[in-house]
Design a protein around this motif. Structure first.
Motif, PDB file in Angstrom:
ATOM      1  N   PRO A 211      73.344  51.994 -22.812  1.00  0.00           N
ATOM      2  CA  PRO A 211      74.315  51.441 -21.003  1.00  0.00           C
ATOM      3  C   PRO A 211      76.274  51.075 -21.666  1.00  0.00           C
ATOM      4  N   PRO A 212      76.798  51.795 -20.314  1.00  0.00           N
ATOM      5  CA  PRO A 212      78.246  51.901 -20.672  1.00  0.00           C
ATOM      6  C   PRO A 212      78.654  50.680 -21.480  1.00  0.00           C
ATOM      7  N   PRO A 213      79.516  50.774 -22.238  1.00  0.00           N
ATOM      8  CA  PRO A 213      79.817  49.666 -23.090  1.00  0.00           C
ATOM      9  C   PRO A 213      80.571  48.772 -22.125  1.00  0.00           C
ATOM     10  N   VAL A 214      81.205  47.667 -22.430  1.00  0.00           N
ATOM     11  CA  VAL A 214      82.415  46.744 -21.816  1.00  0.00           C
ATOM     12  C   VAL A 214      83.617  47.145 -21.933  1.00  0.00           C
ATOM     13  N   GLY A 215      84.947  47.452 -21.035  1.00  0.00           N
ATOM     14  CA  GLY A 215      85.662  48.524 -21.411  1.00  0.00           C
ATOM     15  C   GLY A 215      85.770  49.593 -20.958  1.00  0.00           C
ATOM     16  N   THR A 216      85.314  50.350 -20.756  1.00  0.00           N
ATOM     17  CA  THR A 216      84.787  52.369 -20.136  1.00  0.00           C
ATOM     18  C   THR A 216      84.581  52.093 -18.941  1.00  0.00           C
ATOM     19  N   ALA A 217      84.617  53.193 -18.614  1.00  0.00           N
ATOM     20  CA  ALA A 217      84.789  53.368 -16.822  1.00  0.00           C
ATOM     21  C   ALA A 217      82.636  53.810 -16.421  1.00  0.00           C
ATOM     22  N   ALA A 218      82.982  52.752 -15.307  1.00  0.00           N
ATOM     23  CA  ALA A 218      81.436  52.817 -14.756  1.00  0.00           C
ATOM     24  C   ALA A 218      81.325  53.850 -14.663  1.00  0.00           C
ATOM     25  N   PRO A 219      79.974  55.235 -14.668  1.00  0.00           N
ATOM     26  CA  PRO A 219      79.473  56.181 -14.100  1.00  0.00           C
ATOM     27  C   PRO A 219      79.550  56.109 -12.904  1.00  0.00           C
ATOM     28  N   ASP A 220      80.057  56.962 -11.752  1.00  0.00           N
ATOM     29  CA  ASP A 220      80.389  57.652 -10.791  1.00  0.00           C
ATOM     30  C   ASP A 220      78.770  58.206 -10.423  1.00  0.00           C
ATOM     31  N   PHE A 221      78.825  57.198  -9.161  1.00  0.00           N
ATOM     32  CA  PHE A 221      77.560  58.137  -8.193  1.00  0.00           C
ATOM     33  C   PHE A 221      77.772  57.943  -6.849  1.00  0.00           C
TER      34      PHE A 221
ATOM     35  N   ARG B  44      71.957  57.491 -16.410  1.00  0.00           N
ATOM     36  CA  ARG B  44      73.739  57.398 -15.910  1.00  0.00           C
ATOM     37  C   ARG B  44      73.836  56.224 -17.556  1.00  0.00           C
ATOM     38  N   TYR B  45      73.335  55.016 -16.493  1.00  0.00           N
ATOM     39  CA  TYR B  45      73.803  53.677 -16.856  1.00  0.00           C
ATOM     40  C   TYR B  45      72.741  53.258 -17.803  1.00  0.00           C
ATOM     41  N   GLY B  46      72.081  54.398 -18.247  1.00  0.00           N
ATOM     42  CA  GLY B  46      71.300  53.797 -19.635  1.00  0.00           C
ATOM     43  C   GLY B  46      69.708  52.737 -19.514  1.00  0.00           C
ATOM     44  N   ILE B  47      69.803  52.813 -18.290  1.00  0.00           N
ATOM     45  CA  ILE B  47      68.576  51.664 -18.005  1.00  0.00           C
ATOM     46  C   ILE B  47      67.464  52.089 -17.513  1.00  0.00           C
ATOM     47  N   ALA B  48      67.085  53.742 -17.569  1.00  0.00           N
ATOM     48  CA  ALA B  48      65.946  54.436 -17.084  1.00  0.00           C
ATOM     49  C   ALA B  48      64.215  53.948 -18.063  1.00  0.00           C
ATOM     50  N   VAL B  49      63.817  53.666 -17.741  1.00  0.00           N
ATOM     51  CA  VAL B  49      62.519  53.553 -18.299  1.00  0.00           C
ATOM     52  C   VAL B  49      61.559  54.373 -17.905  1.00  0.00           C
ATOM     53  N   PRO B  50      61.252  55.592 -18.503  1.00  0.00           N
ATOM     54  CA  PRO B  50      60.350  56.599 -18.374  1.00  0.00           C
ATOM     55  C   PRO B  50      58.771  56.031 -17.985  1.00  0.00           C
TER      56      PRO B  50
ATOM     57  N   ASP C 253      67.505  55.070  -5.397  1.00  0.00           N
ATOM     58  CA  ASP C 253      68.031  56.107  -6.899  1.00  0.00           C
ATOM     59  C   ASP C 253      66.520  56.469  -6.564  1.00  0.00           C
ATOM     60  N   THR C 254      65.843  57.151  -5.861  1.00  0.00           N
ATOM     61  CA  THR C 254      64.462  57.844  -5.985  1.00  0.00           C
ATOM     62  C   THR C 254      64.311  58.073  -6.976  1.00  0.00           C
ATOM     63  N   THR C 255      65.525  59.019  -7.578  1.00  0.00           N
ATOM     64  CA  THR C 255      64.761  60.668  -8.766  1.00  0.00           C
ATOM     65  C   THR C 255      65.347  59.326 -10.258  1.00  0.00           C
ATOM     66  N   GLY C 256      65.766  58.502 -10.189  1.00  0.00           N
ATOM     67  CA  GLY C 256      66.534  57.827 -11.326  1.00  0.00           C
ATOM     68  C   GLY C 256      67.611  58.335 -12.082  1.00  0.00           C
TER      69      GLY C 256
END
Length: 164
Positions: free
Chosen positions: A4-14, A114-120, A106-109
């Protein structure tokens, strides 16, 4: 797997398609549109990733946030719910439960990834990210199991702290 993006970093755009329950007195009306995070620069955005429409914990979480929309609006913030279900599922959920903020598909996940929270094989981990008006992650809550979630008072306190 990305973290997951750390606090203080840019949020992944989507950009994702979403539904929004339109206020009204008659039959529920739902608008469909595309939502791009970068288009909301200038306003904080609460990104609430949730595992599934109309499930017990997700329903409690999203109904709580919807019931507290005035508090979020008072702080100039938008709230978006994001899950892997399609627009038809989101529309049914929003109408049934009166959810009054955009529910994005977010049907494709890809965004969860990108947010590091996908669980295969399972979808995603329940997570909330507060993105400030400049597009920076300022607060996050990522669960391992997904049974708990930050309540709206915790989120509005975090947003108020951002406003300084």
């Amino acid at each position: 797997m990305p973290k997951p993006p750390p606090v203080g970093t840019a949020a992944p755009d989507f950009e994702l398609p979403g539904v929004l329950l339109r206020p009204g007195d008659g039959e529920a009306q739902v608008d469909r549109a595309d939502y791009r995070l970068s288009a909301y620069r200038g306003r904080p955005v609460v990104l609430a990733f949730y595992p599934g429409d109309d499930t017990p914990v997700c329903t409690r979480q999203l109904c709580s946030y919807s019931d507290g929309l005035a508090g979020f609006a008072d702080l100039g913030a938008d709230v978006w719910g994001i899950s892997r279900q399609g627009l038809d599922s989101h529309e049914s959920f929003a109408v049934k439960r009166g959810i009054r903020f955009p529910l994005l598909s977010d049907t494709t996940g890809q965004v969860a990834g990108r947010y590091g929270i996908a669980v295969p094989g399972l979808g995603l981990r329940r997570s909330v990210f507060l993105v400030d008006a400049d597009g920076t992650v300022r607060w996050r809550h990522v669960t391992l199991v997904g049974l708990g979630f930050p309540d709206r008072d915790e989120l509005t306190r975090a947003l108020a702290a951002l406003a300084g």
